[in-house]
Design a protein around this motif. Structure first.
Motif: not given
Length: 341
Positions: A264, A270, A272, A274-275, A306-308, A310-311, A341
């Protein structure tokens, strides 16, 4: 950002006797050059960022060979201190019946452990640096090292340098009369990014933990873990004014199901998540958390979102589980292919 990323910590040799074989009779021991912060520095250099590393080691033919190897990996070693009498070692057995064997340290009186505050000219060291990274392993060594780290983060704040802290907990190192909770909060005050897991944060920084997570179990409800990650993150950013981001890793080793891994990242108000990644078998656990830290730095340094971030970091950490060394050898492109993805 466009300055150097300076990583500070102890350089170590990891020696890996295979207990499933007659390793004494074979007369050979696999070894790797590592250390938590060096693993981060090596990953960032591999991924093309301006990565620097600061440690201390004696000057001899062995260590000069190590220096040449690291320079070949494009790690900036301009401030490496060549002094002292020995390089720190640790043994991590592999093979049969070693699940609870743990790490065996041989790092007392190493060149790094014997550093003093007077050895460190932080205003000069930080010239051209925009990011400073260290871990809780450093202040675990001694009061003097804890003071060195505090000097570093205070100077980093004066120079407006971004600071990241990895809450690595090593119980075998905290032997000088202080508990982590007595030392780490003073360092977290100066940290922009705090990474670890919810249990380390509770032990080292005093965050709260829901009752379900206080018991040692093979598995926990996913919802409980995610809610705890949010709770821990909110506590840290509320308590430590400088803290902008909090990251947590969740890796569980199941005897029958293999590895379950997700992470996370909290920031910009916020959380986020992860997968999730799973594997029945892995090759080497060492350095996976360091690779996650490096992935966070990689993304936040380049402001990819942030999303990219984290992944990428999560995929990098999972990928490291299949590499038999302390630091990752995977390229950015290779890691991106692993991203779910």
């Amino acid at each position: 950002m466009n300055g150097k990323i300076l990583n500070f910590g102890e350089i170590l040799l990891r020696i890996c006797p295979d207990l499933s074989q007659d390793w004494v009779g074979a007369g050979a021991l696999p070894f790797f050059v590592g250390g938590a912060e060096l693993n981060v520095a090596s990953a960032l250099a591999t991924w093309g960022l301006p990565s620097a590393y600061l440690s201390a080691m004696p000057q001899n033919d062995i260590t000069l060979g190590i220096l040449e190897h690291l320079k070949g990996r494009k790690v900036d070693l301009d401030h490496m201190l060549l002094q002292g009498n020995r390089l720190g070692l640790y043994y991590l057995p592999k093979g049969k019946d070693v699940k609870h064997a743990g790490v065996i340290y041989d790092r007392a009186d190493s060149a790094f452990a014997n550093l003093s505050r007077s050895d460190m000219d932080w205003p000069s060291i930080f010239k051209g640096v925009s990011w400073f990274h260290f871990s809780a392993i450093c202040p675990a060594i001694s009061q003097e090292m804890a003071d060195i780290c505090l000097d570093a983060v205070k100077e980093a704040k004066r120079q407006n340098i971004f600071v990241s802290l990895d809450l690595n907990y090593r119980s075998k190192l905290w032997k000088y009369g202080k508990q982590p909770i007595e030392v780490m909060p003073d360092l977290a005050v100066y940290s922009d990014l705090i990474m670890g897991n919810v249990w380390a944060a509770q032990q080292m920084l005093g965050t709260s933990l829901v009752p379900e997570l206080k018991e040692v179990k093979e598995s926990y409800a996913r919802g409980v873990l995610e809610e705890q990650a949010k709770k821990t993150s909110l506590e840290l950013v509320s308590r430590f004014e400088k803290c902008k981001f909090v990251a947590n890793t969740f890796r569980f080793d199941y005897l029958e199901k293999g590895i379950q891994y997700f992470t996370t990242l909290f920031g910009e108000e916020q959380l986020l998540i992860s997968e999730e990644y799973r594997a029945e078998e892995i090759l080497d656990k060492v350095g996976s958390g360091d690779c996650f830290m490096a992935g966070l730095i990689y993304g936040l340094y380049q402001e990819i979102g942030m999303r990219d971030t984290l992944e990428f970091a999560t995929a990098a950490a999972f990928d490291k589980l299949f590499i038999a060394s302390d630091a990752t050898e995977s390229s950015v492109a290779g890691i991106q292919k692993r991203i779910k993805r």
